[in-house]
Design an enzyme around this catalytic site. Structure first.
Site, short mmCIF file in Angstrom:
data_model
loop_
_atom_site.label_atom_id
_atom_site.label_comp_id
_atom_site.label_asym_id
_atom_site.label_seq_id
_atom_site.Cartn_x
_atom_site.Cartn_y
_atom_site.Cartn_z
N THR A 73 0.82 -1.22 0.00
CA THR A 73 0.00 0.00 0.00
C THR A 73 0.86 1.27 0.00
O THR A 73 0.32 2.37 0.01
CB THR A 73 -0.96 0.03 1.21
OG1 THR A 73 -0.19 -0.13 2.40
CG2 THR A 73 -1.99 -1.08 1.13
N LEU B 73 9.04 -4.63 0.79
CA LEU B 73 9.06 -3.16 0.77
C LEU B 73 8.48 -2.59 2.06
O LEU B 73 8.36 -1.37 2.21
CB LEU B 73 8.23 -2.64 -0.41
CG LEU B 73 8.45 -3.30 -1.77
CD1 LEU B 73 7.68 -2.55 -2.84
CD2 LEU B 73 9.92 -3.35 -2.13
N ALA B 74 8.08 -3.46 2.98
CA ALA B 74 7.41 -2.98 4.19
C ALA B 74 8.42 -2.50 5.22
O ALA B 74 9.59 -2.86 5.17
CB ALA B 74 6.56 -4.09 4.79
N SER C 250 18.36 0.81 1.67
CA SER C 250 18.31 2.26 1.64
C SER C 250 19.70 2.88 1.73
O SER C 250 20.61 2.33 2.37
CB SER C 250 17.49 2.72 2.85
OG SER C 250 17.78 4.07 3.15
N GLU D 81 20.46 5.12 3.52
CA GLU D 81 20.72 5.46 4.92
C GLU D 81 21.67 4.48 5.58
O GLU D 81 22.18 4.74 6.66
CB GLU D 81 19.41 5.55 5.71
CG GLU D 81 18.51 6.71 5.29
CD GLU D 81 18.98 8.07 5.78
OE1 GLU D 81 19.69 8.13 6.80
OE2 GLU D 81 18.66 9.07 5.12
N TYR E 79 16.70 3.96 11.82
CA TYR E 79 16.22 3.46 10.53
C TYR E 79 17.38 2.89 9.71
O TYR E 79 17.31 1.76 9.20
CB TYR E 79 15.54 4.61 9.76
CG TYR E 79 15.18 4.27 8.34
CD1 TYR E 79 14.05 3.53 8.05
CD2 TYR E 79 15.99 4.69 7.29
CE1 TYR E 79 13.71 3.22 6.74
CE2 TYR E 79 15.66 4.38 5.97
CZ TYR E 79 14.53 3.65 5.71
OH TYR E 79 14.21 3.34 4.41
N ARG F 18 4.15 10.13 -3.11
CA ARG F 18 4.99 10.21 -1.91
C ARG F 18 4.16 10.88 -0.81
O ARG F 18 3.53 11.92 -1.05
CB ARG F 18 6.19 11.08 -2.25
CG ARG F 18 7.37 11.00 -1.32
CD ARG F 18 7.96 9.66 -1.25
NE ARG F 18 9.39 9.71 -1.02
CZ ARG F 18 10.06 8.76 -0.37
NH1 ARG F 18 9.42 7.73 0.13
NH2 ARG F 18 11.36 8.85 -0.22
P1 GDP Z 1 14.72 10.68 3.95
O1 GDP Z 1 16.03 11.04 3.35
O2 GDP Z 1 14.30 9.32 3.57
O3 GDP Z 1 14.65 10.91 5.40
O4 GDP Z 1 13.65 11.64 3.22
P2 GDP Z 1 13.05 13.06 3.64
O5 GDP Z 1 12.36 13.53 2.42
O6 GDP Z 1 12.23 12.95 4.87
O7 GDP Z 1 14.29 13.98 3.96
C1 GDP Z 1 15.22 14.37 2.96
C2 GDP Z 1 16.09 15.47 3.47
O8 GDP Z 1 15.31 16.67 3.60
C3 GDP Z 1 16.72 15.23 4.84
O9 GDP Z 1 18.04 15.67 4.81
C4 GDP Z 1 15.88 16.13 5.76
O10 GDP Z 1 16.60 16.55 6.92
C5 GDP Z 1 15.64 17.29 4.84
N1 GDP Z 1 14.52 18.17 5.24
C6 GDP Z 1 14.59 19.52 5.36
N2 GDP Z 1 13.41 20.02 5.74
C7 GDP Z 1 12.55 18.98 5.88
C8 GDP Z 1 11.19 18.87 6.25
O11 GDP Z 1 10.51 19.85 6.54
N3 GDP Z 1 10.64 17.61 6.24
C9 GDP Z 1 11.38 16.49 5.91
N4 GDP Z 1 10.79 15.28 5.91
N5 GDP Z 1 12.69 16.57 5.58
C10 GDP Z 1 13.27 17.80 5.56
#
Ligand code: GDP
Length: 316
Positions: free
Chosen positions: A10, A77-78, A126, A128, A149, A183
């Site tokens: 989902t 993918l979960a 990932s 990460e 994570y 997304r």
């Molecule tokens: P992630 O890399 O899987 O954690 O994807 P995200 O889209 O949540 O974050 C990507 C990058 O955007 C990270 O470096 C966050 O710190 C940065 N970021 C900056 N501002 C924001 C915000 O307002 N929301 C989120 N989610 N990320 C942010």
């Protein structure tokens, strides 16, 4: 007819994968749990999927779902998919993302032994897992996660290798950030495009973000699903980095979104909230997908500006 079981069906990637496999003539099974918010969208787009109730935290329900689906291919993918949430719930993240994958791998190995026919396993890993390694990351970059994570994903990445050495066709795809209009807005890209669309339509005035200088390698989600399918059908099981090789900052993403939406004073509407800046946030994550290109014939098809444009247009 080949059968596939998809966990996380989902989610953004699960939906695209289900559509792809149905198009390819597969019988597609999905693992779902009570209160799965994405279920109506999934069934609207892919009414042909066969659903099984199950929970990655519960070995018995997982084994029952795997036995009932009797798949030739399993795509995992979960999991907890947000770095930020993993800091709020590190133990839950370990249970679902790390141990859940271990439970699933074991159910797959048992199924393969029982029926005496190969079951292929694909893990969505990932970027990460590399943490703040710096430079351009590839399959040989040492693992050095900086979040619960990332640590959970690093464990599974290694466990996939362990099962592969033990004879399972198991692949791990190190997916860099991949986006689409599907997304959820917990991710920065969709948060930006949704907010920018509201501002363009006079329903908002500012875009509040965390670290604007974080640089990420953003690709188009259906391309990443294509890499999963290619890796699953490859002659040899292996690990692959999936990335565009290009990094852009959060600020660049926001400015490109404002430009696409025709908001001329976008730069003045961005505000930083220090509360949104994450501890240990890697400054830059960019991947080298040369191996996927060479071995799988994979390539990203949607460049950065076009990706931002598609997301903004969808939100408008
Ligand atoms: P992630 O890399 O899987 O954690 O994807 P995200 O889209 O949540 O974050 C990507 C990058 O955007 C990270 O470096 C966050 O710190 C940065 N970021 C900056 N501002 C924001 C915000 O307002 N929301 C989120 N989610 N990320 C942010």
């Amino acid at each position: 007819m080949r059968r596939a079981l998809v966990t996380g069906i989902t989610g953004q990637d699960g939906g695209y994968l289900a559509e792809r496999l149905l198009t390819d003539g597969y019988e597609v099974h999905g693992l779902v749990h009570d209160g799965d918010a994405g279920l109506p969208d999934l069934l609207g787009r892919s009414p042909g999927v066969v659903l099984h109730q199950g929970d990655l935290r519960d070995t018995a329900s997982l084994a029952a779902a795997v036995a009932a689906a009797d798949p030739d291919e399993v795509y995992n993918l979960a999991g907890i998919s947000s770095v930020a949430f993993s800091w709020q719930q590190p133990v839950l993240t370990a249970d679902i993302t790390a141990l859940g994958a271990a439970r699933l791998l074991e159910a797959v190995r048992e199924l393969q032994d029982r029926r005496g026919r190969e079951v292929r396993f694909v893990q969505a890993s990932s970027a990460e897992i590399f943490g703040s390694a710096g430079g351009v990351q590839s399959e040989t970059t040492p693992l050095h996660p900086t979040s619960p994570y990332g640590a959970a994903k690093a464990y599974v990445h290694q466990l996939v290798d362990v099962y592969r050495q033990a004879g399972l066709f198991a692949v791990s795809l190190v997916l860099f950030n991949h986006e689409s209009p599907r997304r959820p807005p917990t991710f920065v890209t969709r948060k930006i495009t949704q907010t920018v669309a509201r501002i363009a339509q006079g329903q908002g005035s500012e875009l509040v973000l965390g670290n604007l200088e974080a640089r990420r390698d953003w690709g188009w989600a259906p391309d990443y699903v294509d890499a999963m399918v290619r890796a699953c059908r490859a002659p040899v099981a292996d690990d692959f980095v999936v990335a565009t090789g290009e990094a852009h900052s959060v600020r660049e993403f926001a400015l490109a979104a404002f430009a696409r939406a025709g908001v001329s004073d976008g730069a003045d509407r961005i505000r930083v909230d220090p509360e949104l800046v994450r501890p240990g946030d890697p400054a830059v994550l960019v991947g080298d997908a040369s191996k996927a290109r060479a071995v799988l014939g994979w390539a990203p098809t949607v460049p950065f500006e076009e990706l931002v444009g598609r997301m903004v247009d969808a939100d408008l």
